[in-house]
Structures are given as C-alpha cells and as structure tokens.
Design an enzyme around this catalytic site. Structure first.
Site, short mmCIF file in Angstrom:
data_model
loop_
_atom_site.label_atom_id
_atom_site.label_comp_id
_atom_site.label_asym_id
_atom_site.label_seq_id
_atom_site.Cartn_x
_atom_site.Cartn_y
_atom_site.Cartn_z
CB THR A 1 40.87 37.59 33.29
OG1 THR A 1 40.80 38.98 33.61
CG2 THR A 1 39.84 37.28 32.22
CE LYS B 1 39.54 40.21 42.71
NZ LYS B 1 39.26 39.43 41.53
NE ARG B 2 39.60 50.25 38.76
CZ ARG B 2 39.31 51.21 37.88
NH1 ARG B 2 39.78 51.15 36.66
NH2 ARG B 2 38.56 52.23 38.24
CE LYS C 1 36.16 44.14 40.01
NZ LYS C 1 36.26 42.98 39.09
CG HIS D 1 32.75 42.16 28.80
ND1 HIS D 1 33.84 41.31 28.81
CD2 HIS D 1 32.60 42.57 27.53
CE1 HIS D 1 34.34 41.24 27.58
NE2 HIS D 1 33.60 42.00 26.78
CE LYS E 1 45.26 38.32 33.51
NZ LYS E 1 44.84 39.74 33.53
N1 GPQ Z 1 34.48 44.14 33.09
CL1 GPQ Z 1 31.18 45.81 31.95
C1 GPQ Z 1 35.34 45.22 33.20
O1 GPQ Z 1 36.54 45.05 33.49
N2 GPQ Z 1 34.89 46.46 32.98
C2 GPQ Z 1 33.61 46.69 32.61
O2 GPQ Z 1 33.22 47.85 32.41
C3 GPQ Z 1 32.77 45.57 32.46
C4 GPQ Z 1 33.20 44.32 32.73
C5 GPQ Z 1 35.04 42.81 33.34
C6 GPQ Z 1 34.21 41.92 34.26
O3 GPQ Z 1 33.93 42.62 35.45
C7 GPQ Z 1 35.01 40.66 34.53
O4 GPQ Z 1 34.28 39.76 35.32
C8 GPQ Z 1 35.42 40.00 33.22
O5 GPQ Z 1 36.32 38.96 33.46
C9 GPQ Z 1 36.08 41.01 32.30
O6 GPQ Z 1 35.26 42.15 32.12
C10 GPQ Z 1 36.38 40.44 30.93
O7 GPQ Z 1 35.27 39.82 30.40
#
Ligand code: GPQ
Length: 823
Positions: A656, A548-549, A554, A360, A660
């Site tokens: 994601t 988002k976080r 980001k 991810h 949305k």
């Molecule tokens: N993602 Cl490695 C997270 O939300 N937390 C994590 O620790 C890691 C990945 C996210 C990633 O940043 C996004 O780009 C993806 O859309 C999401 O995972 C799902 O795949």
C-alpha cells in the site's frame, strides 16, 4: 456536502483557552507544547462529540446492517490533524491557532502516533475506517487498546534499539472509556456437560476458569465532509473482581492474583511481528480476549432491537482481518448455542452467513497454526466446537473426494496436532478475499487451490487502497492545493477525478509547478533528516525511497547491495554521468529477526562509508530514517521521486506504500508483484520502471528447488566484488564477520533453507539496469515531470473509498445512513 458555516471561531478559541485552564490550571502562554496540544485536541473533540452522538442515534433509529471490522491492528497514526481535515475545518482552525500564537505543525507534532499496528495490515484497517465513515456506512473497528504499541526505533551505532512506546503517558484526548459495557472473557478450566431435563438439551458449562473483564474505549472516526462519526472500539482488560483479593480463602486468593496478572499481561503490548507467526500463548489470549468481547457486545446490541438471533446476519457482519481474529467463528457458535439456545445447524447457518475472511499473505511462516494442547487448554469450550466443525467438514471433504487423503491433509482444520486458523476461516467464512489481483490469483491457483476447487463461489479479490485524505490532503498540502486549483476539490471524495489532470501533462508551466512542489517537499524532508539524523542531503538530488517493514522478501538487501555496486562504479569512473542520488531507507525489524537487524546495520555502515567519502562529490548519499511510522511517512511520501517496490515477485500480497508514493508523484521502480501490477496497468509501463523475475518464474524455480546463486557469483565480477565486501571489512573494519550471515544467506543452502531464498542475486542485474533507466529518465526533466503528473492522474483506482465500495457491494451489503446536521 456540508460547508464550514457551522464553525464558530470565537467559540473554538474560547474552548481552547478554557480547556487549558481546567486541564492544567494555566493560561495558554504558560502552558507547554504538550498541554497546548491537549487543549486544542479537546476543543476539536467538543465539535466531534455532537456528531458522534447524532450518528449513533441515527444508527439506532434506522437499524441498518453494520460491519464489524475485527483486527488485531489499527495503525491510526495521529488523529488531530486528520480530524481537523475531515471536519473540513483545517484552515479555519489553523487560523485560530495562529491568532493564539501557536504553529499548527508544532501542535500536531506533540501528538504521539497511535501505533497499534505493525505495518500494511494495520494501516489498511485504519484507511478502511476513514473510508467507511466518509462513505456514510455503519461500521465499528474492533481491536485491542495495547498499553504499548509498536516499539520506537532508535539507531545506536548503526544498530536498531527498541524503546517501549508509552503512547498513553499523557492520556488520549479523543478516546472515551465506556465503563458501562464491562464484558467478561473466560480462559482455561474445563467443560462440564449435562443434560437439561426440562429441555432435553445437552448443556456445556466452562468451570474453574480464569476470567478478565474487558472494558471498551471508544475512539471517534470522523468522516470527511459528512456528519458521520463512526467508532473504533478498543478493549482494555481489568481484573474481574478485585474484591476477592481481600479474601482469606487460599484458593480464591491464588485465583485473584492470577486474574490480576492475566488482566495486566493481556493488553500490555503489541506483538511486533509483521508477516510472521510466533505461536506465543499470550498472543492467542489477546485474540480470544478482543474477539469474545467484541462478539458478545455486538450480539447484546443486536438483541436490544431484535429477538430472533437466527437473523443476526441481516444486521451484522464480521470481517476478519487475516486469521488473527478467526476464533470469532467458534465464539459466535458458542454464544449462539450455549447462551442463545440454538441447535448446531441453526448456529452454523447464522455463523456462515455472518463471518467473512481476508487473506493478506502467502508467506508460509505467517500461517497461524496452534498446537492442540495449547489451544484446548486455553479455550476448552472453543476447542470442542472447533473439533466438531472439523469433524463435519472432514465428512464433507470425504463425501466430495472419496478416498482422497491428500485433500483432508490439506484442508482439515485440525491436522497433525495443530489447529489451522486459515482453514477454519475459509470453511466458515461466506467470503474469502485476497488484497490484489495477482495475490488472489495465486491464492486460487496455488496456495488455496483445493479450497478454491471445492468452494469457488466464496473467493473474490479486493485490491487494497489508501485514504487520500491523510496521504495527500494532509500529507502534501502544496500538491493538494495545486490539484484543487486545476480540477476542483472533487478528488477528495472521488479520487478517480484525478484523471482530469491528464490534459495538463504536456503543459510546460504545469510541469514546472509540479517539479517546484516536489522540490519544496524535498526541502521539508531534508530539514526533517537534518533535525533527526544530523545528515545533510541535497534536495536537488533524486530522492530514491524504500520505506516499509524490514523483511527479507521485501529485499532492502537488494537495494543496499546495488548502492554498494554503484559506489564501486563511481569510484572506478569518477567522471561517470550520474544524477546525484539520495537513497533513503526507513524500516523497523521485528525484535527477534536477526538477519533483518543485520541488514539495518549494513545500511547504516554503508551510509557511514559513502557519506564520508568526499571524493565522490556527494553523488551518492545514503540515509536511514530512524523510527519510520505513519506520521513521518506522510512527510516522506510527499518528497519521493522514486518509489522502491522491489519484493520478490509473488511474495508481497499487495503493498500500500506503493500507492501512497504514486499518489504523491513518485515513479515506481518495482517488480511485477502485488498491486504493482495494477499500478503499471493504470499508469502505463512507460511511466514506471519494472524489472526482475515474474511471479510465475519465481514459483517455477521454487517448485524445482531453487536456482544456483554460485553460478552468478562465479560469472559476474561486479556482484562478486560486492559480496566479498560483505566479508572483507570494507563496511565493518572492526569485525569482518559482522555480515557473514548475510553473505551466507545469499550463497549457501542452510538447514533446509535454499541459498538466496528471495532471488536477490538472480534479479540483481535486471535491477541495476532498471536503476540506470531511472538515472537516464531523470535527466530529462520535462519527461520526468510528465511521468510524475501521469502517475498522480492515474492513481484514482487506489483510493480505499473504491476498495470499501467493493467490499460493501460484493460482501457486506450495507446501506448508507445519512446523518443530518447537528446544529
Ligand atoms: N501484511 Cl499477513 C502485513 O502488514 N502484516 C501481516 O502480518 C500480513 C500481511 C500486509 C502485506 O504484507 C501487504 O502486502 C498488504 O498490502 C497489507 O498486508 C494489507 O493487505
């Protein structure tokens, strides 16, 4: 598809009333809101239970292959409304509540979010469970029942304050404790080996360990419009044998206390890090705890129906959600060899046909690497097995690339005193996938290049998706009803049908209706903001949203720096032609992430100054929504005009939230990163606004050691002005040094870290231009409405139903199991 003729209004009503009595000794007019929520939730559970039983019976009967989705995180959000929706009984139940004098929104609002996740990764797992159940595939989610989930965020004086999330305080009406499946998990001690004289086999026994008992709690996952109810199985920890506490033997007493503490600590709290590995021992304990319990149970269940464990992979597959559950590889080997008596080669054959891995992120700081000392002390037998896997793998690498030490350095599982979990997952997994086209390409060409060259057949892409049941049908009832009115309700289980909306894009009436719906959703969000933040926002302004976080990659900082710039421009030219804009932020920062927390304070400080400057006539407003989470996210996505997806190209694996927003008709303002690339491909570049460096350009700069932000600082007056405002007290009159770290991070190389690591200044001009384009486009209301409709109509690809079908087809090879009607 089933209809709702099964729904018995009177019985449902009776159940709510009797639940209230038996749970709280109250009539419903005496109960408080939380008690009413509980009474309703238990009445819904009553309906779910029969389908849940029927599903598990049918699974046992048909004995089809099952996927176990192993994840440290399941960001489920609220269950009540979603369960009502998926039972296809939302409107009917709403009516009953009305007849009982309750407002369904108020009732839903009493439920705490199940926030057992940080962000995208955890929410993806939750969307996958929804799709698996809806598509009638046998599946379990396997995770941890954290006592405290993602912290609640309060904003005090502009700063983030973390408050513990005691989500189980009032109990969780939907879960069921499964005391009948206690499962022991062992930590520490040492491995004693001996030769079994009868069989001649070498045996390995863990001695002098500390153990906990894992107790599963099952949460129902209701499929939409089908009778399938799958299970999210989350594990709690209890001390193994409290009996020992009374022992007067000193050693036993000591051990009992330690085991009690171990049990208490292990499931206490979710680590609040997103895309960041902190290397804490307790985290590895959590990982092994839920993985060991889940794998043990899966094998026990398999053995109830089969006696040849060598064929496990025919009925079971484990999908690893990132590297967090990767100890599953060694745990499966351990069980197969030490408990089931398989030889190494047999066990390896089973394991490598059973385990698959999803990556991810490419962010280096997220890569899990455990120090050998820690790993082997905590998991001595597991470490032995990893050592042997590594030894054999290194032999393979040597055979394939003789004399190439570099290949070993990059691919070995144990290297430089560390256990590298991604390397273990790739070596053992039968599938390795990324989460968007661009992300998978970067894995293959850059980050995992050596692995890809050695075993290309394992690699594949699975572009992420989201569930339209939660993020459109539940989150945006007005738009959902409008769409259904135009094209029927097939989109609820086949999102590609949204493309039928394309015939309406030039229809003036449809355009107006759509703008009207967006307006009403903006009014709903404005009300939420007023109630929760005390700020008035104008629903006629453009709602420009980044939720988002909080993470440097980001680039919330790019967004707020642009707001500062825009504010300067408006002050300089009071007659400037700009559509009023409300910049909305929502983001939690990991508790120890200093610069992220400073960014939150900066956003709030800028908001304070701008929102209180009457001279700009409300042309710009800035709002930071406290405690962004799944439940308020649903309100936010529905109300957005502009979706800010502005990560440094190459850094966001997929995203994601972007999907949305699109599904709810927002225009994407973004970089060519993650799934944005595919969004643009679906909707057409003219219906999004794209800016900034490409991922190739970013990667090239990185390989060349970066770029020189001072050049931009020296040559671009506007940017310089904004940067100086970080340190001249304009937004921090009481402490001009407050934002010095942010300033420095943009302009100075610091201890091995490049200045402006995330190319904020490099992309600033192109971002500001893109923002101008948004302003111009919004001025043409008809064109905007058309674009909005095209975004919705083009969102079909981004359903998690599509994603799951791809996983099923390419990786898991599952078959559907249809659950017949219950009554
Ligand atoms: N993602 Cl490695 C997270 O939300 N937390 C994590 O620790 C890691 C990945 C996210 C990633 O940043 C996004 O780009 C993806 O859309 C999401 O995972 C799902 O795949």
């Amino acid at each position: 598809m089933s209809n709702t003729s099964w729904f018995n209004k009177d019985e449902f009503k009776k159940n709510i009333i009797s639940n209230c009595k038996s749970l709280f000794r109250k009539n419903i007019d005496e109960a408080d809101k939380q008690q009413l929520f509980q009474s309703v939730a238990y009445a819904v559970k009553e309906i779910i239970i029969d389908r849940w039983i029927a599903t598990q019976k049918e699974y046992a009967k048909q004995d089809k292959k099952t996927v176990y989705y192993m994840s440290m995180e399941f960001l489920m959000g609220r269950a009540l409304g979603n369960n009502m929706i998926n039972l296809m009984a939302y409107d009917e139940m709403k009516e009953v509540l009305e007849e009982l004098g309750m407002d369904i929104n108020v009732i839903e609002d009493q439920e705490p979010d199940a926030a057992l996740g940080n962000g995208g990764l955890g929410r993806l797992a939750a969307c996958f469970l929804d799709s698996l159940a809806t598509l009638e595939y046998p599946a379990y989610g396997c995770g941890i029942r954290y006592k405290y989930g993602m912290f609640k965020q309060e904003i005090k004086d502009g700063y983030q304050v973390e408050v513990p999330d005691n989500w189980l305080k009032d109990g969780n009406p939907f879960e069921i404790k499964r005391s009948e499946y206690p499962t022991v998990v062992k930590f520490g001690g040492y491995v004693r080996s001996y030769r079994d004289e009868k069989t001649g086999r070498d045996m390995f026994v863990q001695e002098d360990y500390r153990a906990v008992t894992a107790i599963p709690y099952d949460v129902p996952v209701v499929g939409y419009g089908v009778n399938t109810v799958n299970t999210l199985r989350i594990w709690d920890a209890e001390p193994v044998d409290t009996f020992n506490l009374s022992s007067f033997d000193k050693g036993d007493y000591q051990k009992a206390v330690e085991e009690e503490n171990l049990a208490k600590n292990i499931v206490e709290v979710l680590y609040p890090n997103d895309n960041h590995y902190a290397g804490k021992e307790l985290r590895l304990k959590q990982q092994y705890f839920f993985v060991s319990a889940s794998v043990q149970r899966a094998i026990a269940q398999y053995k109830e129906r089969h006696d040849d464990v060598r064929k496990l992979y025919e009925k079971v597959t484990f999908q690893l959600n990132d590297t967090h559950p990767t100890v599953a590889v060694a745990e499966l080997m351990r069980i197969l060899m030490d408990e089931e008596g398989l030889e190494w080669d047999e066990a390896w054959d089973v394991t490598t046909k059973t385990v698959a891995y999803t990556n991810h992120t490419i962010m280096a700081e997220a890569l899990e690497k455990w120090p050998i000392e820690l790993f082997s002390r905590l998991l001595p037998r597991i470490y032995q097995i990893v050592e042997e896997i590594n030894r054999r793998f290194v032999e393979e690498i040597k055979a394939k690339y003789p004399g190439n030490q570099d290949k070993i350095r990059k691919m070995a599982i144990i290297y430089d005193g560390q256990v590298k979990m991604a390397n273990l997952a790739i070596c053992a997994g039968y599938s390795v996938n990324g989460v968007a086209k661009l992300h998978t390409e970067i894995l293959e060409k850059q980050e995992l290049k050596d692995f890809y060259e050695m075993m290309p057949e394992k690699f594949n892409n699975k572009t992420n998706g989201i569930t339209q049941r939660r993020f459109l049908l539940h989150a945006n009832p007005l738009l959902a009803a409008w769409i259904t009115d135009k094209i029927g309700d097939g989109w609820i289980t086949d999102l590609t049908q949204l493309k039928k909306l394309k015939v309406y894009v030039d229809d003036a009436k449809c355009q107006q209706e759509l703008m009207q719906i967006k307006y009403k959703n903006k009014v709903r969000l404005a009300k939420y903001i007023k109630e929760h933040n005390g700020i008035d926002v104008d629903p006629n302004s453009i709602f420009d949203v980044q939720v988002k976080r909080l993470h440097e990659y980001k680039r919330q900082l790019l967004n707020i720096l642009h707001v500062m710039y825009l504010y300067n421009e408006v002050k300089k030219n009071p007659d400037m032609d700009i559509k009023p804009r409300t910049f909305i932020f929502g983001a939690k920062a990991a508790a120890g992430y200093k610069i992220a927390k400073q960014t939150i304070k900066l956003i709030n400080s800028v908001a304070d100054v701008i929102n209180n400057d009457a001279s700009i006539n409300g042309k710009i407003k800035v709002v930071f929504i406290e405690n962004y989470r799944v439940s308020n996210g649903e309100i936010i996505f529905a109300a957005a005009d502009v979706s800010e997806q502005i990560s440094t190209a190459s850094k966001e694996a997929s995203g994601t939230g972007n999907m949305k927003f699109m599904l709810n008709g927002a225009m994407t303002l973004g970089t060519m990163d993650g799934a944005n690339v595919e969004i643009v491909q679906e909707v057409g570049i003219e219906n999004a606004v794209i800016f900034g460096l490409s991922s190739d350009e970013v990667i090239r700069y990185e390989n060349e050691g970066g770029y020189d932000p001072m050049e931009i600082f020296n040559n671009d007056q506007n940017i310089r002005e904004v940067l100086m405002e970080l340190i001249n007290g304009k937004y921090s009159p009481d402490d001009t040094e407050r934002f010095r770290d942010i300033y420095n991070s943009l302009l100075n190389n610091q201890g091995g870290r490049r200045a402006d690591t995330y190319f904020i200044l490099k992309d600033f001009r192109s971002y500001a231009d893109a923002q101008k384009i948004i302003n111009e486009r919004y001025s043409d209301e008809k064109a905007w409405a058309k674009s909005m409709m095209l975004n919705i109509a083009s969102a079909g690809k981004f359903s998690s139903d599509r994603t799951i079908e791809e996983y099923v087809h390419d990786i898991w090879k599952l078959e559907k199991v249809h659950i017949p009607d219950v009554k």
